[in-house]
Design a protein around this motif. Structure first.
Motif, PDB file in Angstrom:
ATOM      1  N   GLU A 101       0.844  -1.207   0.000  1.00 27.33           N
ATOM      2  CA  GLU A 101       0.000   0.000   0.000  1.00 27.33           C
ATOM      3  C   GLU A 101       0.870   1.243   0.000  1.00 27.33           C
ATOM      4  O   GLU A 101       0.604   2.203  -0.732  1.00 27.33           O
ATOM      5  N   ALA A 102       1.889   1.243   0.829  1.00 23.56           N
ATOM      6  CA  ALA A 102       2.776   2.398   0.923  1.00 23.56           C
ATOM      7  C   ALA A 102       3.543   2.600  -0.386  1.00 23.56           C
ATOM      8  O   ALA A 102       3.656   3.724  -0.878  1.00 23.56           O
ATOM      9  N   ARG A 103       4.057   1.536  -0.952  1.00 22.78           N
ATOM     10  CA  ARG A 103       4.838   1.637  -2.193  1.00 22.78           C
ATOM     11  C   ARG A 103       3.999   2.141  -3.359  1.00 22.78           C
ATOM     12  O   ARG A 103       4.500   2.837  -4.230  1.00 22.78           O
ATOM     13  N   ALA A 104       2.727   1.782  -3.389  1.00 23.33           N
ATOM     14  CA  ALA A 104       1.850   2.177  -4.489  1.00 23.33           C
ATOM     15  C   ALA A 104       1.334   3.605  -4.356  1.00 23.33           C
ATOM     16  O   ALA A 104       0.830   4.174  -5.323  1.00 23.33           O
ATOM     17  N   LEU A 161       0.563   9.780   1.727  1.00 23.83           N
ATOM     18  CA  LEU A 161       0.173   8.844   2.784  1.00 23.83           C
ATOM     19  C   LEU A 161      -1.238   8.318   2.525  1.00 23.83           C
ATOM     20  O   LEU A 161      -2.183   9.104   2.428  1.00 23.83           O
ATOM     21  N   PRO A 162      -1.384   7.008   2.375  1.00 22.11           N
ATOM     22  CA  PRO A 162      -2.698   6.442   2.055  1.00 22.11           C
ATOM     23  C   PRO A 162      -3.586   6.190   3.267  1.00 22.11           C
ATOM     24  O   PRO A 162      -4.683   5.677   3.116  1.00 22.11           O
ATOM     25  N   TRP A 163      -3.115   6.552   4.441  1.00 20.29           N
ATOM     26  CA  TRP A 163      -3.851   6.255   5.662  1.00 20.29           C
ATOM     27  C   TRP A 163      -4.128   7.536   6.443  1.00 20.29           C
ATOM     28  O   TRP A 163      -3.420   8.522   6.344  1.00 20.29           O
ATOM     29  N   GLU A 164      -5.145   7.458   7.278  1.00 19.07           N
ATOM     30  CA  GLU A 164      -5.458   8.541   8.207  1.00 19.07           C
ATOM     31  C   GLU A 164      -4.328   8.632   9.242  1.00 19.07           C
ATOM     32  O   GLU A 164      -3.626   7.642   9.482  1.00 19.07           O
ATOM     33  N   SER A 174       0.006   6.313  12.815  1.00 19.78           N
ATOM     34  CA  SER A 174       0.547   6.150  14.161  1.00 19.78           C
ATOM     35  C   SER A 174       0.516   4.679  14.585  1.00 19.78           C
ATOM     36  O   SER A 174       1.488   4.162  15.151  1.00 19.78           O
ATOM     37  N   LEU A 175      -0.577   4.014  14.305  1.00 21.87           N
ATOM     38  CA  LEU A 175      -0.710   2.598  14.638  1.00 21.87           C
ATOM     39  C   LEU A 175       0.324   1.764  13.886  1.00 21.87           C
ATOM     40  O   LEU A 175       1.003   0.922  14.476  1.00 21.87           O
ATOM     41  N   TYR A 176       0.475   2.006  12.585  1.00 27.39           N
ATOM     42  CA  TYR A 176       1.449   1.256  11.793  1.00 27.39           C
ATOM     43  C   TYR A 176       2.876   1.531  12.246  1.00 27.39           C
ATOM     44  O   TYR A 176       3.715   0.641  12.235  1.00 27.39           O
ATOM     45  N   ARG A 177       3.169   2.769  12.632  1.00 27.90           N
ATOM     46  CA  ARG A 177       4.516   3.091  13.128  1.00 27.90           C
ATOM     47  C   ARG A 177       4.870   2.257  14.358  1.00 27.90           C
ATOM     48  O   ARG A 177       6.020   1.919  14.569  1.00 27.90           O
ATOM     49  N   THR A 178       3.869   1.974  15.154  1.00 25.83           N
ATOM     50  CA  THR A 178       4.079   1.174  16.362  1.00 25.83           C
ATOM     51  C   THR A 178       4.034  -0.321  16.058  1.00 25.83           C
ATOM     52  O   THR A 178       4.931  -1.068  16.436  1.00 25.83           O
ATOM     53  N   ARG A 206       9.461   8.749   2.440  1.00 28.83           N
ATOM     54  CA  ARG A 206       9.138   9.228   1.091  1.00 28.83           C
ATOM     55  C   ARG A 206       7.733   9.840   1.062  1.00 28.83           C
ATOM     56  O   ARG A 206       7.537  10.933   0.517  1.00 28.83           O
ATOM     57  N   LEU A 207       6.791   9.155   1.663  1.00 28.96           N
ATOM     58  CA  LEU A 207       5.397   9.626   1.641  1.00 28.96           C
ATOM     59  C   LEU A 207       5.221  10.906   2.471  1.00 28.96           C
ATOM     60  O   LEU A 207       4.449  11.789   2.091  1.00 28.96           O
ATOM     61  N   GLU A 208       5.917  11.014   3.576  1.00 25.92           N
ATOM     62  CA  GLU A 208       5.792  12.216   4.401  1.00 25.92           C
ATOM     63  C   GLU A 208       6.448  13.416   3.727  1.00 25.92           C
ATOM     64  O   GLU A 208       6.046  14.553   3.971  1.00 25.92           O
ATOM     65  N   ALA A 209       7.434  13.162   2.888  1.00 25.23           N
ATOM     66  CA  ALA A 209       8.090  14.250   2.173  1.00 25.23           C
ATOM     67  C   ALA A 209       7.271  14.726   0.980  1.00 25.23           C
ATOM     68  O   ALA A 209       7.503  15.820   0.456  1.00 25.23           O
ATOM     69  N   ALA A 210       6.308  13.912   0.542  1.00 27.30           N
ATOM     70  CA  ALA A 210       5.487  14.245  -0.640  1.00 27.30           C
ATOM     71  C   ALA A 210       4.518  15.368  -0.354  1.00 27.30           C
ATOM     72  O   ALA A 210       4.119  15.638   0.713  1.00 27.30           O
TER      73      ALA A 210
END
Length: 84
Positions: free
Chosen positions: A34-37, A41-44, A49-53, A80-84
Motif C-alpha cells: 500500500e505504501a509503495r503504491a 500517505l494512504p492512511w489517516e 501512528s498505529l502502523y509506526r508502532t 518518502r510519503l511524508e516528504a510528498a
C-alpha cells in the motif's frame, strides 16, 4: 503474582501465543505494498501512528534479517510519503 500452590482445577496452562509467521509476513507485505503504491500517505493519521508502532513489533515474529529488511523498507516508504 505467581502462587506456590498447585493449580487445583487440573487445567493445563494455556500455551504461549505464537502467530503464524506466514500470516504476519502477508500482513506486513500488504501494508508495505500500500505504501509503495501511494503517492501520498494512504492512511489517516491514526492509522499511520498505529502502523509506526505495530509494524516494527510484528517484524519481531520473523527471522531477524527478514524483519530488519521489512522495517527498513517501511521506514523508507514512510519518509518518502511524508516528504510528498
Amino acid at each position: 503474582m505467581p502462587s506456590d500452590q498447585p493449580d487445583l482445577s487440573g487445567a493445563a496452562p494455556a500455551p504461549a501465543y505464537r502467530p503464524d509467521p506466514d500470516k504476519v509476513r502477508q500482513r506486513l507485505e500488504k501494508i508495505l505494498a500500500e505504501a509503495r503504491a501511494a503517492q501520498k500517505l494512504p492512511w489517516e493519521p491514526t492509522a499511520v501512528s498505529l502502523y509506526r508502532t505495530n509494524f516494527p513489533q510484528m517484524t519481531n515474529w520473523l527471522p531477524e534479517e527478514e524483519g530488519a529488511q521489512l522495517r527498513f523498507a517501511f521506514e523508507t516508504e514512510l519518509a518518502r510519503l511524508e516528504a510528498a
